[in-house]
Design a protein around this motif. Structure first.
Motif: not given
Length: 441
Positions: A64-78
């Motif tokens: 799935i294209k859902a690596g940490c590069r798709y995180e935002t400042p609000d959910n970093q570490g998700v």
């Protein structure tokens, strides 16, 4: 227990079956014939890729294209928590049932995240579908993951190489690829069930998924994808394009060894320029070719040996992403000789840029590296999944080998020149009293 065959074993299996004469009475003898990778893109955007290699144990993966590069400042570490939450209770099965059910048939369930993608691999399809499409993320179970997050971070911090590579990306990029694979300190304990649900809702869409299988029939896998993975339509979150900036991070401590990486921006994955950087990597030295080998043919080793008599280790660093890449050198040296080793390694890249190279050996080494990486079922599944997710197709090793042969001396020299003239990024860790700054190299 499950037995996962390597690609080389399967090749021998084809040959053995073709030569073998077996009489099962009136039953017609069935010969195993080598198969090609089959790829299908469904109307929903879901990509199905499979290879029937007659393995005794099937291996299935959802990429799935859902690596940490798709995180935002609000959910970093998700994505760190998402990786740890792969075996939690779902709408169709409890955590205990998933664990017991997978183990009962000798299967395994594994979840991995990277800068690029999130994937789950499994040998029991029922549970794979559950943990991919029917997550519950119960608040109390998510809270219980906090100690595991801290352990993961502590293990990463104790690995000098992991710390350097993580900080290298943080210094090199303004966004996206600067995100860490691990949950930042200020977010530990602050990622909740709602963050996980929101991230899955935005990124786990059919158009961002690839269902990949080894040892399975393509028609059967396609039916599974059509029935269970047509979950949400749309392209989902696009994510920001990586912006290279260059910079430096120095982590000073009292360790006796200094780890340093010096890189410039290289090329995006899949481009001809990226292939030239891969050839350049093997010219300079990509690590030992045999266990505990001395890398006598490595230009980096040869150059650094002349610069110092102290023990050291050095190799070319090369990573490629969908919109960017990093190329340079990674050194491990004694405190006193750190500067000499780093400068000698960079000088070897400059020598290649000036035309001091031979392609014959490094081409063969790169081909061997690609072929050997696909000898295991895990390596082959990873390669199929990465290509299916990025391009919706699959390029065979034969075609890749031909493309490698087409890389010219000029292409490799230009790649080296791009490193030499490019804006540098440097990350170092250890006793840095003798380690030069990036502007001194």
């Amino acid at each position: 227990t499950a037995f996962q065959c390597s690609l080389s074993f399967q090749t021998r299996l084809y040959a053995a079956q073709a030569a073998r004469k077996v009489d099962f009475g009136a039953a017609e003898h069935v010969k195993f014939q080598p198969q090609d990778v089959q790829v299908t893109r469904l109307p929903s955007g879901l990509v199905i890729a499979s290879l029937e290699n007659y393995s005794p144990a099937s291996k299935i993966g959802v990429f799935i294209k859902a690596g940490c590069r798709y995180e935002t400042p609000d959910n970093q570490g998700v994505t760190h928590l998402l990786r740890l939450a792969s075996n939690l209770t779902t709408k169709g099965a409890s955590a205990f049932k998933i664990c017991r059910g997978v183990e009962a048939v000798g299967g395994s369930l594994r979840s991995v995240t990277s800068k690029k993608c999130y994937k789950k691999t499994d040998t029991v399809m029922e549970y794979l579908i559950n943990v991919t499409t029917a997550q519950e993320f119960r608040p109390w179970e998510v809270t219980d993951l906090t100690p595991r997050v801290k352990v993961d971070k502590a293990m990463a911090a104790n690995s000098e190489q992991t710390a350097v590579v993580e900080n290298l990306h943080y210094a090199a990029y303004k966004n996206a690829l600067s995100n860490s694979l691990y949950c930042p300190d200020h977010m530990v304990g602050n990622i909740g069930s709602e963050h996980l649900h929101q991230f899955v809702q935005n990124n786990f869409t059919s158009a961002r998924m690839a269902l990949v299988g080894l040892g399975v029939n393509h028609t059967v896998l396609k039916q599974v994808g059509e029935q269970f993975l047509n979950i949400r339509s749309g392209a989902g979150s696009t994510g920001a394009k990586a912006q290279y900036r260059g910079g430096e991070i120095r982590l000073a401590n009292t360790n006796s060894l200094v780890h340093s990486a010096v890189v410039s921006q290289s090329a995006a994955a899949g481009s001809s320029e990226a292939l030239a950087f891969s050839v350049l990597q093997h010219i300079l030295g990509a690590g030992p070719l045999v266990k505990r080998g001395s890398c006598a043919t490595s230009k980096l080793i040869q150059g650094c040996t002349k610069a110092t008599a102290d023990p050291f280790d050095v190799s070319a660093f090369n990573v490629n992403y969908s919109d960017s890449g990093l190329f340079g050198v990674y050194t491990i040296s004694q405190v006193a000789s750190a500067g000499d080793v780093i400068k000698a390694a960079v000088a070897q890249v400059k020598a290649v840029a000036d035309g001091c190279l031979s392609l014959f050996l490094c081409r063969a080494q790169l081909k061997a590296h690609i072929l050997m990486s696909q000898e295991t079922s895990e390596g082959l599944l990873e390669d199929m999944g990465a290509q299916a997710l990025a391009n919706g197709s699959y390029v065979s090793t034969e075609e890749i080998s031909k493309n490698i042969d087409n890389v010219s001396l000029t292409d490799v020299a230009n790649a080296a020149k791009k490193f030499v003239s490019g804006k540098k990024t440097m990350a170092s860790s250890g006793n840095l009293i003798k380690t030069p700054f990036v502007d001194e190299i």
